[in-house]
Design a protein around this motif. Sequence first.
Motif, PDB file in Angstrom:
ATOM      1  N   ASP A 101       0.681  -1.324  -0.743  1.00  0.00           N
ATOM      2  CA  ASP A 101      -0.363   0.597  -0.014  1.00  0.00           C
ATOM      3  C   ASP A 101       0.807   0.895   0.050  1.00  0.00           C
ATOM      4  OD1 ASP A 101      -2.719  -1.466   0.375  1.00  0.00           O
ATOM      5  OD2 ASP A 101      -2.128  -2.129   1.971  1.00  0.00           O
ATOM      6  N   GLN A 102       2.522   1.370  -0.009  1.00  0.00           N
ATOM      7  CA  GLN A 102       3.226   2.233  -0.446  1.00  0.00           C
ATOM      8  C   GLN A 102       3.443   2.772  -1.813  1.00  0.00           C
ATOM      9  OE1 GLN A 102       3.586   4.973   2.536  1.00  0.00           O
ATOM     10  NE2 GLN A 102       2.220   3.272   3.019  1.00  0.00           N
ATOM     11  N   PHE A 103       3.809   3.712  -2.299  1.00  0.00           N
ATOM     12  CA  PHE A 103       4.191   3.886  -3.665  1.00  0.00           C
ATOM     13  C   PHE A 103       5.831   4.379  -2.980  1.00  0.00           C
ATOM     14  CE2 PHE A 103       5.623   6.483  -7.284  1.00  0.00           C
ATOM     15  CZ  PHE A 103       4.659   5.820  -8.162  1.00  0.00           C
ATOM     16  N   VAL A 104       6.843   3.767  -3.949  1.00  0.00           N
ATOM     17  CA  VAL A 104       8.439   3.956  -3.099  1.00  0.00           C
ATOM     18  C   VAL A 104       8.935   3.634  -4.553  1.00  0.00           C
ATOM     19  CG1 VAL A 104       8.421   1.659  -2.721  1.00  0.00           C
ATOM     20  CG2 VAL A 104       9.632   2.434  -1.727  1.00  0.00           C
ATOM     21  N   ALA A 105       9.745   4.960  -4.656  1.00  0.00           N
ATOM     22  CA  ALA A 105      10.677   5.661  -5.546  1.00  0.00           C
ATOM     23  C   ALA A 105      11.982   5.085  -5.039  1.00  0.00           C
ATOM     24  CB  ALA A 105      10.848   6.729  -5.707  1.00  0.00           C
ATOM     25  N   VAL A 106      12.689   4.158  -6.416  1.00  0.00           N
ATOM     26  CA  VAL A 106      13.796   3.568  -5.736  1.00  0.00           C
ATOM     27  C   VAL A 106      15.348   3.600  -6.719  1.00  0.00           C
ATOM     28  CG1 VAL A 106      15.214   1.457  -4.533  1.00  0.00           C
ATOM     29  CG2 VAL A 106      12.602   1.571  -4.626  1.00  0.00           C
ATOM     30  N   THR A 107      15.874   3.985  -6.102  1.00  0.00           N
ATOM     31  CA  THR A 107      17.288   4.139  -7.277  1.00  0.00           C
ATOM     32  C   THR A 107      18.334   3.774  -6.745  1.00  0.00           C
ATOM     33  OG1 THR A 107      18.123   6.615  -5.926  1.00  0.00           O
ATOM     34  CG2 THR A 107      16.910   6.777  -7.381  1.00  0.00           C
ATOM     35  N   GLU A 108      19.704   3.430  -7.389  1.00  0.00           N
ATOM     36  CA  GLU A 108      20.808   2.849  -7.406  1.00  0.00           C
ATOM     37  C   GLU A 108      20.553   3.182  -6.016  1.00  0.00           C
ATOM     38  OE1 GLU A 108      20.798   2.208 -11.174  1.00  0.00           O
ATOM     39  OE2 GLU A 108      20.627   4.187 -10.008  1.00  0.00           O
ATOM     40  N   ASN A 109      21.261   4.481  -4.923  1.00  0.00           N
ATOM     41  CA  ASN A 109      21.207   4.785  -3.605  1.00  0.00           C
ATOM     42  C   ASN A 109      20.309   5.256  -2.583  1.00  0.00           C
ATOM     43  OD1 ASN A 109      21.875   7.077  -5.007  1.00  0.00           O
ATOM     44  ND2 ASN A 109      23.961   6.820  -5.152  1.00  0.00           N
ATOM     45  N   ARG A 110      19.459   5.008  -2.729  1.00  0.00           N
ATOM     46  CA  ARG A 110      18.021   5.871  -2.347  1.00  0.00           C
ATOM     47  C   ARG A 110      16.298   5.985  -2.090  1.00  0.00           C
ATOM     48  NH1 ARG A 110      15.508  12.051  -3.263  1.00  0.00           N
ATOM     49  NH2 ARG A 110      15.147  11.778  -1.383  1.00  0.00           N
ATOM     50  N   VAL A 111      15.845   5.014  -1.680  1.00  0.00           N
ATOM     51  CA  VAL A 111      14.573   5.237  -0.797  1.00  0.00           C
ATOM     52  C   VAL A 111      14.235   5.976  -0.586  1.00  0.00           C
ATOM     53  CG1 VAL A 111      13.104   3.458  -0.528  1.00  0.00           C
ATOM     54  CG2 VAL A 111      15.344   2.686  -1.070  1.00  0.00           C
ATOM     55  N   ARG A 112      13.060   6.189  -2.003  1.00  0.00           N
ATOM     56  CA  ARG A 112      11.564   7.365  -0.862  1.00  0.00           C
ATOM     57  C   ARG A 112      10.189   6.828  -1.416  1.00  0.00           C
ATOM     58  NH1 ARG A 112       8.717  11.537  -3.370  1.00  0.00           N
ATOM     59  NH2 ARG A 112       9.517  11.047  -5.369  1.00  0.00           N
ATOM     60  N   PHE A 113       9.812   7.018   0.299  1.00  0.00           N
ATOM     61  CA  PHE A 113       7.957   7.104  -0.351  1.00  0.00           C
ATOM     62  C   PHE A 113       7.346   7.851   0.252  1.00  0.00           C
ATOM     63  CE2 PHE A 113      10.337   3.151   2.324  1.00  0.00           C
ATOM     64  CZ  PHE A 113       9.361   1.715   1.838  1.00  0.00           C
ATOM     65  N   ALA A 114       6.689   7.492  -0.798  1.00  0.00           N
ATOM     66  CA  ALA A 114       6.068   9.015  -1.857  1.00  0.00           C
ATOM     67  C   ALA A 114       5.241   8.917  -0.801  1.00  0.00           C
ATOM     68  CB  ALA A 114       5.433   9.440  -2.519  1.00  0.00           C
ATOM     69  N   GLN A 115       4.042  10.514  -0.868  1.00  0.00           N
ATOM     70  CA  GLN A 115       3.310  11.246   0.340  1.00  0.00           C
ATOM     71  C   GLN A 115       2.423  11.251  -0.561  1.00  0.00           C
ATOM     72  OE1 GLN A 115       2.851  10.424   3.679  1.00  0.00           O
ATOM     73  NE2 GLN A 115       5.135   9.647   3.682  1.00  0.00           N
ATOM     74  N   LEU A 116       1.086  10.796  -0.444  1.00  0.00           N
ATOM     75  CA  LEU A 116      -0.168  11.355  -1.024  1.00  0.00           C
ATOM     76  C   LEU A 116      -0.931  12.990  -1.078  1.00  0.00           C
ATOM     77  CD1 LEU A 116      -2.362   7.688  -1.880  1.00  0.00           C
ATOM     78  CD2 LEU A 116      -1.091   8.804  -4.094  1.00  0.00           C
TER      79      LEU A 116
END
Length: 116
Positions: A101-116
């Motif tokens: 139930d989360q939208f998570v953007a992932v790069t090679e060195n970062r994880v960001r859980f987005a807020q709606l």
Amino acid sequence: MRFLVDECTGPAVARWLRNQAYEVFSVYEEARGMSDDDVLQKAVDENWILITNDKDFGEKIYRDGRSHRGVIFLRLADERAVNKIETLQRLFESYAERLPDQFVAVTENRVRFAQL
């Protein structure tokens, strides 16, 4: 967990997930050419976490207000399958319990859980 692997993310990611004992639906292997709207609807209806590297899904969720059961958006500079798999492995090791139930953007060195 159950993962719906988008067509652009590829079959190697789907195979790796299956080898890790996850339940997987691979658009590439099972429904090639499926529209993004249908992919997102299937993920919602059948409770799949979507794994994609297609930014259109972010627009559908944030701009259009579409619901989801979880999205892992891979924003990788290196799009090779081995890099996708290594990135997912690191994500699962640190954040597996937070993915539904989360939208998570992932790069090679970062994880960001987005807020709606």
